[in-house]
Design a protein around this motif. Structure first.
Motif, PDB file in Angstrom:
ATOM      1  N   HIS A  64       9.106  -4.604   8.333  1.00  0.00           N
ATOM      2  CA  HIS A  64       8.000  -4.028   7.550  1.00  0.00           C
ATOM      3  C   HIS A  64       7.112  -5.113   6.956  1.00  0.00           C
ATOM      4  O   HIS A  64       7.561  -5.915   6.140  1.00  0.00           O
ATOM      5  CB  HIS A  64       8.545  -3.137   6.433  1.00  0.00           C
ATOM      6  CG  HIS A  64       7.492  -2.300   5.778  1.00  0.00           C
ATOM      7  ND1 HIS A  64       6.781  -1.339   6.459  1.00  0.00           N
ATOM      8  CD2 HIS A  64       7.003  -2.283   4.516  1.00  0.00           C
ATOM      9  CE1 HIS A  64       5.917  -0.762   5.641  1.00  0.00           C
ATOM     10  NE2 HIS A  64       6.025  -1.312   4.450  1.00  0.00           N
ATOM     11  N   HIS A  66       2.820  -5.902   5.626  1.00  0.00           N
ATOM     12  CA  HIS A  66       1.369  -5.696   5.514  1.00  0.00           C
ATOM     13  C   HIS A  66       0.803  -7.103   5.380  1.00  0.00           C
ATOM     14  O   HIS A  66       0.800  -7.677   4.281  1.00  0.00           O
ATOM     15  CB  HIS A  66       0.996  -4.885   4.275  1.00  0.00           C
ATOM     16  CG  HIS A  66       1.766  -3.611   4.123  1.00  0.00           C
ATOM     17  ND1 HIS A  66       1.550  -2.519   4.925  1.00  0.00           N
ATOM     18  CD2 HIS A  66       2.758  -3.264   3.276  1.00  0.00           C
ATOM     19  CE1 HIS A  66       2.373  -1.553   4.563  1.00  0.00           C
ATOM     20  NE2 HIS A  66       3.121  -1.983   3.577  1.00  0.00           N
ATOM     21  N   HIS A 243       6.318   5.305   5.196  1.00  0.00           N
ATOM     22  CA  HIS A 243       6.702   4.954   3.808  1.00  0.00           C
ATOM     23  C   HIS A 243       7.231   6.219   3.148  1.00  0.00           C
ATOM     24  O   HIS A 243       6.578   7.262   3.216  1.00  0.00           O
ATOM     25  CB  HIS A 243       5.464   4.611   2.980  1.00  0.00           C
ATOM     26  CG  HIS A 243       4.925   3.240   3.140  1.00  0.00           C
ATOM     27  ND1 HIS A 243       3.584   2.984   3.109  1.00  0.00           N
ATOM     28  CD2 HIS A 243       5.521   2.029   3.269  1.00  0.00           C
ATOM     29  CE1 HIS A 243       3.365   1.688   3.226  1.00  0.00           C
ATOM     30  NE2 HIS A 243       4.525   1.085   3.336  1.00  0.00           N
ATOM     31  N   HIS A 280      11.551   2.047   2.637  1.00  0.00           N
ATOM     32  CA  HIS A 280      11.964   2.138   1.225  1.00  0.00           C
ATOM     33  C   HIS A 280      13.048   3.218   1.029  1.00  0.00           C
ATOM     34  O   HIS A 280      14.180   2.882   0.774  1.00  0.00           O
ATOM     35  CB  HIS A 280      10.796   2.379   0.257  1.00  0.00           C
ATOM     36  CG  HIS A 280       9.695   1.376   0.393  1.00  0.00           C
ATOM     37  ND1 HIS A 280       9.918   0.024   0.253  1.00  0.00           N
ATOM     38  CD2 HIS A 280       8.368   1.516   0.679  1.00  0.00           C
ATOM     39  CE1 HIS A 280       8.776  -0.620   0.441  1.00  0.00           C
ATOM     40  NE2 HIS A 280       7.831   0.250   0.707  1.00  0.00           N
ATOM     41  N   ASP A 331       7.437  -6.625   3.576  1.00  0.00           N
ATOM     42  CA  ASP A 331       6.442  -5.764   2.939  1.00  0.00           C
ATOM     43  C   ASP A 331       5.246  -6.517   2.347  1.00  0.00           C
ATOM     44  O   ASP A 331       4.314  -6.865   3.066  1.00  0.00           O
ATOM     45  CB  ASP A 331       7.162  -4.907   1.879  1.00  0.00           C
ATOM     46  CG  ASP A 331       6.344  -3.708   1.446  1.00  0.00           C
ATOM     47  OD1 ASP A 331       5.219  -3.555   1.911  1.00  0.00           O
ATOM     48  OD2 ASP A 331       6.834  -2.921   0.620  1.00  0.00           O
TER      49      ASP A 331
HETATM   50 ZN   LIG Z   1       4.809  -1.057   2.778  1.00  0.00          ZN
END
Ligand SMILES: [Zn+2]
Length: 466
Positions: A64, A66, A243, A280, A331
């Protein structure tokens, strides 16, 4: 055939293969970067073997990411000085400011630096949960996947495998129109998203080390009936990322709007299976934990970001007792060390249960071995790669190599080595990272560091962000 020219041959002090060490380990890699030979005995009549005084582990899977958020790592750490300190939602506003302003070439430079750093820390694959799609005014680029293509180019430059996950983002929140801060994310309907997905697949096709998954940003970001229809229309052989249940407010809003908690809604409305990766899943009831484990849906846990954002702790003990499957991701990239992610995950459980050694199954009671196997196999599924062997003839050779001369590794038996690496190692204890049979990082130095860091510095300066 093993003797062919252009084949590379390694000798490692040992290589970790499915609960046992092959020691020494001879690995031959063909011109495509695939493993052609793996054994404790050398291949016949080969002399040009590179001798590596280290322990090879499978490269870590970062399930994961970004990428653009790397530009803000470490600069949202000031208390407001009031009785109302920062939380996830105020952090999100700061993150939107960055998302609104980043240009395609800036996105590429930030991602290349981030991915190079991931490789230095031992990651060899990344799933990029990508939702900034449009230009600065919110208008789609003529190639809808233009920004996704930049991320693939960045991964190529950094020498990491990428699974680009273009994200469906439709709403500003449950039943709400998108805000200005979200204007670069939006696909108005399913067809528009499926078109983005197709464009992304087209963008990935020319790259040997890129693949594509699909994703829904969250239950708050796409209308429920559209989530159902979209998931029914997705190809069945690609990973699907969502998510879910990261924040308590999101749970309360879901109960009001959907009449169900987020994971409860997913269990009741989608046909979850091992292709699903729920990112998550922090706040779950016992029934949700059991439901996910039973469906073989995977959870992607991002301990350093979840800690940094004050999300909460995933109920690992119960999920794991039911053979639940999990991987790790970084993340927002506040932390990039896979060993730290694993430790955080374990220690979060230890400090709340007052017990030690959270990672185990009846078949595997060694914590380090358990954690590495789980994070590797579920992580590979998050990339769309289903396998149950670490290193397999015919697979691409991706490995992180731990330094046999690191003090604690030098004195530890092979039996105790993996947990020593997981609990007492860090990325300064690596000799380097191999992707597709080639050293991409050696002695902490990425092979394209100079170019990548020069672009990165220039972009961050031009963003006037730090
Ligand atoms: Zn995320």
């Amino acid at each position: 055939m093993i003797g062919q020219v252009n084949m590379k041959h390694f000798q490692f002090k040992a290589l970790y293969q499915d609960n046992e060490w092959v020691a020494p380990a001879y690995v031959s890699v063909d011109q495509e970067g695939k493993i052609a030979y793996l054994s404790a005995t050398p291949p016949d009549s080969i002399t040009n073997i590179e001798k590596v005084d280290g322990y090879a582990l499978p490269g870590f899977q970062n399930a994961h990411s970004h990428a653009f958020q790397y530009a803000m790592a470490g600069i949202a750490e000031r208390h407001s000085g009031t009785a109302n300190p920062d939380d996830f939602w105020s952090w999100r506003n700061a993150m939107y400011q960055l998302a609104l302003n980043v240009q395609p070439e800036q996105m590429e430079a930030i991602a290349a630096m981030l991915y190079a750093e991931m490789v230095r820390h031992g990651y060899t694959s990344v799933a990029e949960f990508h939702y900034v799609h449009h230009d600065l005014t919110g208008k789609p680029y003529s190639n809808k996947a233009a920004l996704g293509e930049r991320l693939i180019a960045a991964a190529q430059k950094a020498g990491i495998r990428i699974t680009l996950v273009p994200i469906f983002y439709q709403k500003g929140g449950f039943g709400q129109a998108p805000t200005k801060g979200q204007q670069r994310f939006i696909s108005p309907d399913m067809d528009s998203y499926l078109d983005l997905l197709e464009q992304s697949q087209k963008a990935a096709r020319p790259y040997a080390h890129a693949s594509v998954g699909a994703g829904i940003h969250s239950l708050r970001a796409v209308a429920p009936e559209v989530i159902k229809a979209t998931c029914e229309n997705l190809p069945t052989d690609i990973p699907i990322h969502i998510h879910v249940a990261e924040q308590l407010k999101e749970i309360e809003d879901a109960k009001v709007y959907l009449g169900a908690r987020p994971v409860e809604w997913l269990l009741n409305n989608l046909t979850l299976n091992e292709n699903y990766h729920l990112v998550h899943a922090t706040h779950l009831t016992e029934a949700e934990v059991s439901g996910l484990a039973k469906k073989r849906a995977n959870v992607v846990i991002c301990p350093s970001t979840e800690g940094n954002l004050g999300d909460g702790l995933f109920p690992l003990a119960s999920f794991q007792a039911q053979d639940g499957q999990w991987s790790i991701g970084t993340d927002s990239h506040i932390g990039l060390n896979p060993l730290e992610e694993l430790r955080w995950l374990d220690y979060g459980q230890r400090v709340t249960t007052h017990k030690r050694n959270s990672f185990y199954s009846p078949q595997q009671t060694d914590s380090g071995r358990y954690a590495l196997a789980m994070a590797t196999f579920a992580g590979r599924r998050a990339m769309g790669h289903h396998t149950n062997e670490f290193f397999q003839i015919g697979d691409h050779f991706d490995a992180v190599v731990m330094d046999a001369n690191f003090p604690l590794f030098a004195i530890t038996s092979l039996d105790n080595l993996l947990s020593t690496i997981v609990y007492a190692g860090d990325c300064t204890a690596t000799l380097g990272t191999i992707v597709n049979g080639q050293w991409v990082v050696q002695q902490q130095r990425h092979h394209a560091y100079q170019d990548i860091v020069a672009d990165f510095k220039q972009v961050i300066a031009s963003l006037e962000y730090r």
